[in-house]
Design an enzyme around this catalytic site. Sequence first.
Site, PDB file in Angstrom:
ATOM      1  N   ARG A 114       0.852  -1.197   0.000  1.00 53.18           N
ATOM      2  CA  ARG A 114       0.000   0.000   0.000  1.00 53.18           C
ATOM      3  C   ARG A 114       0.884   1.241   0.000  1.00 53.18           C
ATOM      4  O   ARG A 114       1.758   1.388   0.863  1.00 53.18           O
ATOM      5  CB  ARG A 114      -0.918  -0.028   1.226  1.00 53.18           C
ATOM      6  CG  ARG A 114      -1.781   1.205   1.328  1.00 53.18           C
ATOM      7  CD  ARG A 114      -2.803   1.139   2.458  1.00 53.18           C
ATOM      8  NE  ARG A 114      -3.407   2.459   2.539  1.00 53.18           N
ATOM      9  CZ  ARG A 114      -3.486   3.181   3.646  1.00 53.18           C
ATOM     10  NH1 ARG A 114      -3.046   2.717   4.800  1.00 53.18           N
ATOM     11  NH2 ARG A 114      -4.022   4.386   3.607  1.00 53.18           N
TER      12      ARG A 114
ATOM     13  N   HIS B 110      -3.247  10.905   0.938  1.00 51.58           N
ATOM     14  CA  HIS B 110      -2.709  10.662   2.277  1.00 51.58           C
ATOM     15  C   HIS B 110      -2.060  11.978   2.734  1.00 51.58           C
ATOM     16  O   HIS B 110      -0.877  12.049   2.994  1.00 51.58           O
ATOM     17  CB  HIS B 110      -1.720   9.500   2.261  1.00 51.58           C
ATOM     18  CG  HIS B 110      -1.432   8.908   3.616  1.00 51.58           C
ATOM     19  ND1 HIS B 110      -1.525   7.561   3.890  1.00 51.58           N
ATOM     20  CD2 HIS B 110      -1.036   9.468   4.786  1.00 51.58           C
ATOM     21  CE1 HIS B 110      -1.193   7.319   5.143  1.00 51.58           C
ATOM     22  NE2 HIS B 110      -0.884   8.471   5.720  1.00 51.58           N
TER      23      HIS B 110
ATOM     24  N   GLU C  34      -7.730   8.200   6.403  1.00 50.02           N
ATOM     25  CA  GLU C  34      -8.027   8.843   7.686  1.00 50.02           C
ATOM     26  C   GLU C  34      -8.535  10.278   7.535  1.00 50.02           C
ATOM     27  O   GLU C  34      -7.870  11.236   7.964  1.00 50.02           O
ATOM     28  CB  GLU C  34      -6.778   8.815   8.583  1.00 50.02           C
ATOM     29  CG  GLU C  34      -6.265   7.413   8.842  1.00 50.02           C
ATOM     30  CD  GLU C  34      -5.037   7.382   9.753  1.00 50.02           C
ATOM     31  OE1 GLU C  34      -4.425   8.437   9.952  1.00 50.02           O
ATOM     32  OE2 GLU C  34      -4.713   6.302  10.254  1.00 50.02           O
TER      33      GLU C  34
ATOM     34  N   ASN D 171      -7.978   1.534   9.963  1.00 50.84           N
ATOM     35  CA  ASN D 171      -6.673   1.670  10.610  1.00 50.84           C
ATOM     36  C   ASN D 171      -6.916   1.584  12.104  1.00 50.84           C
ATOM     37  O   ASN D 171      -7.648   2.404  12.670  1.00 50.84           O
ATOM     38  CB  ASN D 171      -6.031   3.025  10.279  1.00 50.84           C
ATOM     39  CG  ASN D 171      -5.589   3.105   8.826  1.00 50.84           C
ATOM     40  OD1 ASN D 171      -5.684   2.129   8.079  1.00 50.84           O
ATOM     41  ND2 ASN D 171      -5.102   4.258   8.430  1.00 50.84           N
TER      42      ASN D 171
ATOM     43  N   TYR E 173      -5.201   1.480  15.862  1.00 56.32           N
ATOM     44  CA  TYR E 173      -4.012   1.665  16.699  1.00 56.32           C
ATOM     45  C   TYR E 173      -4.309   1.483  18.180  1.00 56.32           C
ATOM     46  O   TYR E 173      -3.600   0.762  18.859  1.00 56.32           O
ATOM     47  CB  TYR E 173      -3.385   3.050  16.437  1.00 56.32           C
ATOM     48  CG  TYR E 173      -2.662   3.107  15.102  1.00 56.32           C
ATOM     49  CD1 TYR E 173      -1.349   2.663  14.978  1.00 56.32           C
ATOM     50  CD2 TYR E 173      -3.318   3.545  13.961  1.00 56.32           C
ATOM     51  CE1 TYR E 173      -0.698   2.687  13.747  1.00 56.32           C
ATOM     52  CE2 TYR E 173      -2.669   3.576  12.725  1.00 56.32           C
ATOM     53  CZ  TYR E 173      -1.358   3.140  12.626  1.00 56.32           C
ATOM     54  OH  TYR E 173      -0.717   3.151  11.408  1.00 56.32           O
TER      55      TYR E 173
ATOM     56  N   GLU F 212      -3.967  -0.343   8.155  1.00 56.71           N
ATOM     57  CA  GLU F 212      -2.815   0.049   8.974  1.00 56.71           C
ATOM     58  C   GLU F 212      -2.979  -0.526  10.369  1.00 56.71           C
ATOM     59  O   GLU F 212      -4.078  -0.530  10.924  1.00 56.71           O
ATOM     60  CB  GLU F 212      -2.698   1.573   9.132  1.00 56.71           C
ATOM     61  CG  GLU F 212      -2.131   2.296   7.952  1.00 56.71           C
ATOM     62  CD  GLU F 212      -2.014   3.807   8.192  1.00 56.71           C
ATOM     63  OE1 GLU F 212      -1.787   4.222   9.340  1.00 56.71           O
ATOM     64  OE2 GLU F 212      -2.175   4.546   7.208  1.00 56.71           O
TER      65      GLU F 212
HETATM   66  O1  IFM Z   1       2.096   7.582  10.270  1.00 56.83           O
HETATM   67  C1  IFM Z   1       0.713   7.572  10.413  1.00 56.83           C
HETATM   68  C2  IFM Z   1       0.044   7.409   9.072  1.00 56.83           C
HETATM   69  O2  IFM Z   1       0.421   8.392   8.177  1.00 56.83           O
HETATM   70  C3  IFM Z   1      -1.454   7.468   9.240  1.00 56.83           C
HETATM   71  N1  IFM Z   1      -1.900   6.544  10.256  1.00 56.83           N
HETATM   72  C4  IFM Z   1      -1.225   6.562  11.524  1.00 56.83           C
HETATM   73  C5  IFM Z   1       0.269   6.445  11.315  1.00 56.83           C
HETATM   74  C6  IFM Z   1       1.005   6.456  12.666  1.00 56.83           C
HETATM   75  O3  IFM Z   1       0.755   7.639  13.344  1.00 56.83           O
END
Ligand code: IFM
Length: 460
Positions: A90, A134, A179, A305, A307, A365
């Site tokens: 990606r 992005h 995002e 994504n 986290y 992600e």
């Molecule tokens: O680095 C970023 C990415 O550009 C977008 N998602 C979160 C990642 C980590 O912060």
Amino acid sequence: MNFKIDPSHSGASVLRRDFPSDFRWGCSTSSYQIEGAAQEDGRGESIWDRFCSEPGRIRDGSSGAVACDHYHRWPEDLDMAKQLGVNAYRFSIAWPRLLPQGRGAVNEKGLDFYSRLVDGMLERGLQPWATLYHWDLPQALQEQGGWANRATVDAFLEYTELVTRRLGDRVKHWITHNEPYCTAFLGNFEGNHAPGLKDHKTALLVCHHLLLSHGRAVPLIKRLVPDANVGITLSLHPISPASDSVEDAAAAIRHDGLRNRWFLDPLHGRGYPEDVLALLGSDAPQLLSNDLREIATPTDFLGVNYYFPERIENAPGVAPIATRVVETHGVERTAFGWEVDPEGMVTLLTRIQRDYAPNCVYLTENGSTFEDELLPDGRVEDVQRRSYLQRHLAAAQRAMAAGVPLKGYFAWSLLDNFEWAEGYLRRFGLAYVDFETQQRTLKASGQWYAQFLQPGEADR
Ligand code: IFM
């Protein structure tokens, strides 16, 4: 650290063969974070170039001007992706590299770069997954109001048409936006991302135009690339109240409304959530009659994504909706302070499935930053990241077992890179980058991922 890891969730025993054979395995990157060559071959200025040039914006005073020099070193980087054993890669396309003024004159050298890059992926057996946006908007468009100007939606469609006409014969997987929450709210309300504005009404308008541009881009891409798979990538969090109080419970609902439902609802045909609209009052974006219908254009997949989870408390007086994210104690965290919670990924994905039932989901992600050290013998023993990866893959399996149509996982990121407002202080890569020499070193986590991805390996 006094946190506990449930041994049944350690992830150490996760095996590739326990995933479906057509599962997509990938790693993710983005243009501004790795390419560098900011002034080369006719690339125009992006809002991130401008933002980084303003004193105090980036923690270490750096920029993406050189970054990982991927613009020149991409063959080596794709070799590394191949060495990992992923079957998908990606990447994102830098709009100002193709249209230096945002619209109009095309920079053929920029198109050639991505064309070579895509060929390089295909030659290595890497399925290209292109993200159109992005975060690196051409500065020329920002000067006309950026995403707050509805005309930027048209500009995005022109750019999308240009890219898909040129790459669509080879790229079949397209992500419109990465995002949009970050683009809209970090960039235009919190002000810690480009363009660095601090206005909630602007952020909401930006957000609306991002979603509208997504909805309009989907049929355009499909018309130009009939066998394309098109989706959008959202950064989402499982959200829970910080305490048992009624006030915190209500705050968590409000927070989820703006953080998650504000995106998921309109994309799934429900319009913006009424409870959030009521809170926003006159800050809410003005819609034209077809906007919601266009935003809800069906897609082929939802990119998620993941986290970390967020625990929310009621915070009277705190803009915009009287909520605050609370730091929980005694939990495992990354160097960013983000809580490590693989089970949160299961909670998030099953919630999305229950409430929105997408046909197909990709984790576009997932990754972590730790204080990596390149040892004198050339190793990077990032055992925390390795464990993070193992446990999140195990969580992905649990989500699938619970009925989530998860079809692929992309680790963030292939390389250490320019981490936006944190500059080079945060490393997320499976490969360590020495930014002085540009030498890449596969970390222990990357080596584990490569071993995991080897088909037929029984013991890992
Ligand atoms: O680095 C970023 C990415 O550009 C977008 N998602 C979160 C990642 C980590 O912060």
